[in-house]
Scaffold this motif. Structure first.
Motif, short mmCIF file in Angstrom:
data_model
loop_
_atom_site.label_atom_id
_atom_site.label_comp_id
_atom_site.label_asym_id
_atom_site.label_seq_id
_atom_site.Cartn_x
_atom_site.Cartn_y
_atom_site.Cartn_z
N HIS A 130 -17.05 25.03 -19.61
CA HIS A 130 -17.29 26.04 -20.32
C HIS A 130 -17.90 26.00 -21.66
O HIS A 130 -18.91 26.82 -21.90
CB HIS A 130 -15.97 26.48 -20.06
N TYR A 131 -17.22 25.23 -21.84
CA TYR A 131 -18.10 24.67 -23.07
C TYR A 131 -19.43 24.08 -23.62
O TYR A 131 -20.66 24.98 -24.21
CB TYR A 131 -17.90 22.93 -23.92
N PHE A 132 -20.22 24.03 -22.32
CA PHE A 132 -21.42 22.85 -22.15
C PHE A 132 -22.47 24.64 -22.30
O PHE A 132 -23.08 24.91 -22.46
CB PHE A 132 -21.90 22.19 -21.47
N TYR A 133 -21.33 25.58 -21.16
CA TYR A 133 -22.51 26.67 -20.95
C TYR A 133 -22.77 27.39 -22.35
O TYR A 133 -23.11 27.69 -22.35
CB TYR A 133 -21.40 27.44 -19.81
N LYS A 134 -21.39 28.12 -22.51
CA LYS A 134 -21.36 28.28 -24.13
C LYS A 134 -22.80 27.75 -25.16
O LYS A 134 -23.49 28.81 -25.50
CB LYS A 134 -20.02 27.97 -24.70
N GLU A 135 -22.77 26.71 -25.11
CA GLU A 135 -23.31 26.33 -25.74
C GLU A 135 -24.80 26.90 -25.30
O GLU A 135 -25.50 27.40 -26.28
CB GLU A 135 -23.38 24.39 -25.64
N ALA A 136 -25.27 26.46 -24.21
CA ALA A 136 -26.28 26.60 -23.82
C ALA A 136 -27.10 28.63 -23.78
O ALA A 136 -27.89 28.88 -23.62
CB ALA A 136 -26.79 26.71 -22.20
N ILE A 137 -26.05 29.21 -23.70
CA ILE A 137 -26.82 30.40 -24.24
C ILE A 137 -26.41 31.04 -25.51
O ILE A 137 -26.77 31.88 -25.67
CB ILE A 137 -25.94 31.69 -22.63
N GLY A 138 -25.82 30.12 -26.38
CA GLY A 138 -25.76 30.15 -27.71
C GLY A 138 -24.11 31.30 -27.78
O GLY A 138 -25.03 31.91 -28.61
N GLY A 139 -23.58 31.37 -27.39
CA GLY A 139 -22.90 32.33 -27.65
C GLY A 139 -21.66 31.87 -28.83
O GLY A 139 -21.97 30.81 -29.06
N GLY A 140 -21.39 33.33 -29.57
CA GLY A 140 -20.64 32.84 -30.23
C GLY A 140 -20.70 32.66 -31.63
O GLY A 140 -21.73 31.48 -32.24
N ALA A 151 -11.79 25.96 -24.59
CA ALA A 151 -13.77 26.11 -24.65
C ALA A 151 -14.61 26.40 -26.21
O ALA A 151 -15.90 26.09 -26.36
CB ALA A 151 -13.75 26.06 -23.56
N GLU A 152 -14.61 27.55 -26.54
CA GLU A 152 -14.95 28.45 -27.34
C GLU A 152 -14.76 27.67 -28.91
O GLU A 152 -15.23 27.07 -29.72
CB GLU A 152 -14.43 29.65 -28.18
N GLN A 153 -13.45 26.86 -29.28
CA GLN A 153 -12.56 26.55 -30.49
C GLN A 153 -13.48 24.45 -30.21
O GLN A 153 -13.65 24.16 -31.14
CB GLN A 153 -11.73 26.16 -30.33
N ALA A 154 -13.95 24.27 -28.83
CA ALA A 154 -14.43 22.95 -29.11
C ALA A 154 -15.30 22.40 -29.32
O ALA A 154 -16.43 22.18 -29.80
CB ALA A 154 -14.36 22.33 -27.97
N ARG A 155 -16.36 24.23 -29.55
CA ARG A 155 -17.68 24.61 -29.32
C ARG A 155 -17.59 24.05 -31.44
O ARG A 155 -18.83 23.78 -31.83
CB ARG A 155 -18.43 25.43 -29.45
N THR A 156 -16.17 24.32 -32.14
CA THR A 156 -16.88 23.57 -33.57
C THR A 156 -16.47 22.94 -34.48
O THR A 156 -16.20 22.72 -35.00
CB THR A 156 -16.02 24.99 -33.95
N ARG A 157 -15.84 22.45 -32.75
CA ARG A 157 -14.49 21.20 -33.72
C ARG A 157 -15.12 19.76 -32.83
O ARG A 157 -15.00 18.48 -33.22
CB ARG A 157 -13.65 20.63 -33.12
N LEU A 158 -15.99 19.87 -31.74
CA LEU A 158 -16.36 18.92 -30.88
C LEU A 158 -17.57 18.40 -30.51
O LEU A 158 -18.72 19.93 -30.78
CB LEU A 158 -15.45 18.31 -29.53
#
Lengths: 155, 136
Positions: A145-155, A42-49
């Motif tokens: 997980h992907y959208f949650y991470k995106e919403a909280i601006g993690g990473g 999910a973390e990787q997906a945020r910088t790939r998809l």
């Protein structure tokens, strides 16, 4: 009369199978939610998809009746990514594909347990159906997980 | 030739059989084409389009023969192999037809229809697998 009793017994056994299966899938789904590989993906997906690609994957997983369609889709997406900036970046697509394939082992464990609990064998292609159900859960959690991470601006 | 149309319970059973068969075909494609890169992507897309749109298996197989016979074909053996694999699916089509209704195994239009569905599935898996292998 005997036929009626047999039909009733059959219905009871099928219902017991269904209930046992639902319980088993719920338990597995909860375990999958905290799977390290899944969270890493999910973390990787945020910088790939893109968001739309993630949603499309989720929609496909939840709507198709064919495991093969899901695997073909991921392979196709990896194949299209010649520059290695998306699905093929750092082997993302391959890791996801392998993670989904490995759920086959989990599916066997679930099926054995469900058969024992319910005393019913289930349908002929029970293993494939359970594997597909687990893949759906995996992709749903991945998306969450992907959208949650995106919403909280993690990473 | 007119297509055979499955209806009602038969149609439902056929879809179920094809769902199961699809996964088996995927494994078959992966094993058969492991380590092979196949032709260029646009040729794979071309094969996929033909398989999706043609209503007769023979025309799809004829396409593979045509590709293999082209002057300057980069990989004629690939196309010959694909043609052989697709032809071979007829046997599976007969088996599936027999599972639906025993008499159906003699019904050529029904077998042709199931063969077409299997061919489309196979080509879908083949295109995905080869594109994936070319990229990874």
């Amino acid at each position: 009369m005997n036929t009626q009793i047999q039909n009733l017994e059959q219905l009871r056994a099928e219902r017991a199978y269904r209930l046992a299966l639902d319980r088993a899938l719920d338990r597995r789904s909860d375990k999958l939610y905290n799977d390290k590989t899944l969270i890493g993906l999910a973390e990787q997906a945020r910088t790939r998809l893109k968001d739309t690609q993630m949603r499309h994957l989720e929609r496909l997983a939840c709507s198709t009746d064919r495991l093969a369609d899901l695997f073909d889709y991921i392979k196709g997406q990896v194949g299209k990514d010649k520059e290695g900036k998306g699905w093929n970046k750092g082997g993302f697509g391959t890791v996801l594909l392998n993670a989904l394939r490995k759920l086959d082992g989990e599916a066997r464990t679930v099926l054995t347990a469900v058969r024992q609990d319910s005393g019913h064998q289930g349908p002929e292609d029970a293993l494939r159906q359970i594997h597909l159900a687990l893949c759906r859960e995996y992709v749903r959690h991945l998306t969450a997980h992907y959208f949650y991470k995106e919403a909280i601006g993690g990473g | 030739m007119s297509a055979y149309v499955f209806t009602g319970q038969q149609a439902l059973q056929l879809e179920e059989l094809l769902r199961v068969e699809s996964y088996r075909l995927l494994s078959q494609v992966e094993a058969r084409w492991k380590g092979k890169r196949g032709p260029k992507p646009h040729q794979l897309h071309g094969l996929h389009n033909i398989a999706r749109t043609e209503k007769e298996v023979e025309r799809i197989i004829a396409f593979t023969r045509h590709q293999s016979g082209k002057a300057g074909a980069s990989d004629p053996k690939f196309w010959q192999l694909v043609g052989k694999e697709l032809s071979g699916l007829r046997q599976k089509a007969q088996e599936l037809a027999a599972r639906l209704i025993p008499d159906l195994s003699q019904d050529k239009p029904a077998i042709r229809e199931i063969h077409l569905r299997l061919v489309r599935d196979y080509v879908q898996h083949l295109r995905a697998e080869l594109l994936y292998q070319q990229a990874t």
